[in-house]
Design a protein around this motif. Structure first.
Motif, PDB file in Angstrom:
ATOM      1  N   PHE A 204       0.703  -1.057  -0.019  1.00 22.43           N
ATOM      2  CA  PHE A 204      -0.168   0.103  -0.107  1.00 22.43           C
ATOM      3  C   PHE A 204       0.884   1.402  -0.025  1.00 22.43           C
ATOM      4  O   PHE A 204       1.823   1.395   0.835  1.00 22.43           O
ATOM      5  CB  PHE A 204      -0.969   0.039   1.248  1.00 22.43           C
ATOM      6  CG  PHE A 204      -1.836   1.224   1.502  1.00 22.43           C
ATOM      7  CD1 PHE A 204      -2.755   1.543   0.260  1.00 22.43           C
ATOM      8  CD2 PHE A 204      -1.700   1.894   2.376  1.00 22.43           C
ATOM      9  CE1 PHE A 204      -3.530   2.493   0.428  1.00 22.43           C
ATOM     10  CE2 PHE A 204      -2.735   3.162   2.453  1.00 22.43           C
ATOM     11  CZ  PHE A 204      -3.526   3.526   1.653  1.00 22.43           C
ATOM     12  N   ALA A 205       0.646   1.947  -0.728  1.00 22.13           N
ATOM     13  CA  ALA A 205       1.371   3.328  -0.754  1.00 22.13           C
ATOM     14  C   ALA A 205       0.425   4.575  -1.288  1.00 22.13           C
ATOM     15  O   ALA A 205      -0.419   4.402  -2.206  1.00 22.13           O
ATOM     16  CB  ALA A 205       2.366   3.380  -2.116  1.00 22.13           C
ATOM     17  N   MET A 206       0.532   5.737  -0.510  1.00 21.76           N
ATOM     18  CA  MET A 206      -0.304   6.848  -0.714  1.00 21.76           C
ATOM     19  C   MET A 206       0.493   7.811  -1.383  1.00 21.76           C
ATOM     20  O   MET A 206       1.672   8.112  -0.843  1.00 21.76           O
ATOM     21  CB  MET A 206      -0.702   7.211   0.505  1.00 21.76           C
ATOM     22  CG  MET A 206      -1.297   6.330   1.872  1.00 21.76           C
ATOM     23  SD  MET A 206      -1.992   7.025   3.014  1.00 21.76           S
ATOM     24  CE  MET A 206      -3.320   8.170   2.507  1.00 21.76           C
TER      25      MET A 206
ATOM     26  N   HIS B 230      -7.515  -0.489  -2.053  1.00 24.65           N
ATOM     27  CA  HIS B 230      -6.494  -1.323  -1.975  1.00 24.65           C
ATOM     28  C   HIS B 230      -7.022  -2.399  -0.978  1.00 24.65           C
ATOM     29  O   HIS B 230      -6.528  -3.682  -1.278  1.00 24.65           O
ATOM     30  CB  HIS B 230      -5.240  -0.636  -1.302  1.00 24.65           C
ATOM     31  CG  HIS B 230      -3.949  -1.633  -1.167  1.00 24.65           C
ATOM     32  ND1 HIS B 230      -3.320  -1.594  -2.337  1.00 24.65           N
ATOM     33  CD2 HIS B 230      -3.571  -2.093  -0.259  1.00 24.65           C
ATOM     34  CE1 HIS B 230      -1.991  -2.578  -1.867  1.00 24.65           C
ATOM     35  NE2 HIS B 230      -2.311  -2.726  -0.631  1.00 24.65           N
ATOM     36  N   PHE B 231      -7.641  -2.290   0.113  1.00 25.00           N
ATOM     37  CA  PHE B 231      -7.855  -3.230   0.969  1.00 25.00           C
ATOM     38  C   PHE B 231      -9.144  -3.611   1.134  1.00 25.00           C
ATOM     39  O   PHE B 231      -9.716  -4.652   1.725  1.00 25.00           O
ATOM     40  CB  PHE B 231      -7.530  -2.691   2.481  1.00 25.00           C
ATOM     41  CG  PHE B 231      -6.229  -2.267   2.846  1.00 25.00           C
ATOM     42  CD1 PHE B 231      -5.325  -3.296   2.979  1.00 25.00           C
ATOM     43  CD2 PHE B 231      -5.888  -0.842   2.693  1.00 25.00           C
ATOM     44  CE1 PHE B 231      -3.815  -2.894   3.283  1.00 25.00           C
ATOM     45  CE2 PHE B 231      -4.646  -0.758   3.059  1.00 25.00           C
ATOM     46  CZ  PHE B 231      -3.708  -1.461   3.499  1.00 25.00           C
ATOM     47  N   GLY B 232     -10.045  -3.124   0.266  1.00 20.83           N
ATOM     48  CA  GLY B 232     -11.593  -3.509   0.358  1.00 20.83           C
ATOM     49  C   GLY B 232     -12.341  -2.819   1.070  1.00 20.83           C
ATOM     50  O   GLY B 232     -11.870  -1.867   1.999  1.00 20.83           O
ATOM     51  N   ASP B 233     -13.596  -2.595   0.617  1.00 21.59           N
ATOM     52  CA  ASP B 233     -14.785  -1.829   0.988  1.00 21.59           C
ATOM     53  C   ASP B 233     -15.001  -1.856   2.608  1.00 21.59           C
ATOM     54  O   ASP B 233     -15.397  -1.002   3.256  1.00 21.59           O
ATOM     55  CB  ASP B 233     -16.191  -1.690   0.477  1.00 21.59           C
ATOM     56  CG  ASP B 233     -15.967  -1.130  -1.135  1.00 21.59           C
ATOM     57  OD1 ASP B 233     -15.061  -0.344  -1.213  1.00 21.59           O
ATOM     58  OD2 ASP B 233     -16.781  -1.536  -1.842  1.00 21.59           O
ATOM     59  N   GLN B 234     -14.588  -3.224   3.127  1.00 20.50           N
ATOM     60  CA  GLN B 234     -15.213  -3.579   4.548  1.00 20.50           C
ATOM     61  C   GLN B 234     -13.945  -3.150   5.421  1.00 20.50           C
ATOM     62  O   GLN B 234     -14.118  -3.228   6.868  1.00 20.50           O
ATOM     63  CB  GLN B 234     -15.396  -5.117   4.613  1.00 20.50           C
ATOM     64  CG  GLN B 234     -16.665  -5.645   3.690  1.00 20.50           C
ATOM     65  CD  GLN B 234     -17.692  -4.966   3.971  1.00 20.50           C
ATOM     66  OE1 GLN B 234     -18.126  -4.932   5.202  1.00 20.50           O
ATOM     67  NE2 GLN B 234     -18.299  -4.208   3.005  1.00 20.50           N
ATOM     68  N   VAL B 235     -12.823  -2.967   4.960  1.00 19.48           N
ATOM     69  CA  VAL B 235     -12.031  -2.507   5.792  1.00 19.48           C
ATOM     70  C   VAL B 235     -11.969  -1.418   6.791  1.00 19.48           C
ATOM     71  O   VAL B 235     -11.583  -1.369   7.976  1.00 19.48           O
ATOM     72  CB  VAL B 235     -10.397  -2.019   5.091  1.00 19.48           C
ATOM     73  CG1 VAL B 235     -10.559  -0.623   4.438  1.00 19.48           C
ATOM     74  CG2 VAL B 235      -9.114  -2.164   6.044  1.00 19.48           C
ATOM     75  N   TRP B 236     -12.672  -0.723   6.616  1.00 12.77           N
ATOM     76  CA  TRP B 236     -12.845   0.677   7.439  1.00 12.77           C
ATOM     77  C   TRP B 236     -13.873   0.273   8.781  1.00 12.77           C
ATOM     78  O   TRP B 236     -13.559   0.784   9.671  1.00 12.77           O
ATOM     79  CB  TRP B 236     -13.818   1.720   6.587  1.00 12.77           C
ATOM     80  CG  TRP B 236     -12.851   2.505   5.842  1.00 12.77           C
ATOM     81  CD1 TRP B 236     -12.790   2.437   4.534  1.00 12.77           C
ATOM     82  CD2 TRP B 236     -11.874   3.291   6.355  1.00 12.77           C
ATOM     83  NE1 TRP B 236     -11.734   3.284   4.289  1.00 12.77           N
ATOM     84  CE2 TRP B 236     -11.336   3.839   5.171  1.00 12.77           C
ATOM     85  CE3 TRP B 236     -11.524   3.885   7.695  1.00 12.77           C
ATOM     86  CZ2 TRP B 236     -10.186   4.884   5.250  1.00 12.77           C
ATOM     87  CZ3 TRP B 236     -10.480   4.863   7.717  1.00 12.77           C
ATOM     88  CH2 TRP B 236      -9.912   5.402   6.583  1.00 12.77           C
ATOM     89  N   PHE B 237     -14.704  -1.069   8.743  1.00 14.43           N
ATOM     90  CA  PHE B 237     -15.172  -1.361   9.874  1.00 14.43           C
ATOM     91  C   PHE B 237     -14.205  -1.685  10.984  1.00 14.43           C
ATOM     92  O   PHE B 237     -14.361  -1.519  12.149  1.00 14.43           O
ATOM     93  CB  PHE B 237     -15.966  -2.788   9.676  1.00 14.43           C
ATOM     94  CG  PHE B 237     -17.181  -2.244   8.829  1.00 14.43           C
ATOM     95  CD1 PHE B 237     -18.271  -1.612   9.269  1.00 14.43           C
ATOM     96  CD2 PHE B 237     -17.313  -2.716   7.793  1.00 14.43           C
ATOM     97  CE1 PHE B 237     -19.496  -1.187   8.705  1.00 14.43           C
ATOM     98  CE2 PHE B 237     -18.394  -2.385   6.639  1.00 14.43           C
ATOM     99  CZ  PHE B 237     -19.460  -1.801   7.328  1.00 14.43           C
TER     100      PHE B 237
END
Length: 189
Positions: A87-89, A150-157
């Motif tokens: 992951f790179a911003m 990068h990580f998928g929509d569910q990552v924020w949970f």
């Protein structure tokens, strides 16, 4: 090449720092060129840039807490180490002098005025828990699409509570300064 860092930091190899800086400079030049087509001669434009006071690469506090939250998810087995390391911003926090140089070199605008505003993020909120919540929401709003992609929509949970906790810890130890560089530009071409 920048393993363990989600963006440029003190630990980044010089080639990574150079690449991020070069991309920022190229993007800002293109932005100025495109905006110059929209602004009339002698017209003005305000340019606000989130920057830094130094030319030396430093990990901005906002990316530091996001990186810590991602690392916490790795340690809990919710994100793989490989996924985190890939992951790179695409962030570069320029100095006032760097932006000044780019504006002058691009040549479409003169700089009428430069002002630097340094303020504590969400300083109007006195309760540290509420302040951490406000800052967490701002960081999520600014990075949600990139992180989710990068990580998928569910990552924020899982990521959001870790982010808030990382911000709480940061607030207790360090300032959360926003270094804003404001330019008033006048079109000359």
């Amino acid at each position: 090449m920048n393993k363990g860092n989600i963006t440029v930091s003190e630990a980044s190899p010089p080639s990574v720092v150079k690449a991020f800086r070069a991309q920022f400079q190229q993007d800002l030049r293109l932005f100025l060129k495109c905006r110059s087509n929209e602004v009339v001669t002698n017209g003005h434009m305000i340019l606000a840039v989130l920057g830094t006071s130094s030319m030396e690469p430093r990990l901005h506090w906002s990316t530091k807490v996001l990186s810590q939250a991602i690392t916490n998810l790795v340690s809990k087995g919710l994100i793989t180490k490989e996924k985190a390391h890939s992951f790179a911003m695409p962030l570069h926090f320029p100095s006032k002098e760097e932006v000044q140089k780019i504006v002058i070199e691009e040549g479409s605008f003169t700089i009428e005025k430069i002002e630097t505003i340094v303020e504590d993020a969400a300083s109007e909120v006195k309760d540290v828990e509420v302040r951490a919540e406000a800052i967490s929401k701002a960081i999520r709003a600014g990075n949600e699409v990139l992180v989710s992609h990068h990580f998928g929509d569910q990552v924020w949970f899982d990521l959001y509570p870790e982010l808030k906790q990382a911000i709480l810890l940061h607030l207790k130890n360090e300032p959360v300064e926003m270094f804003n560089i404001i330019f008033m530009l006048k079109k000359i071409v």
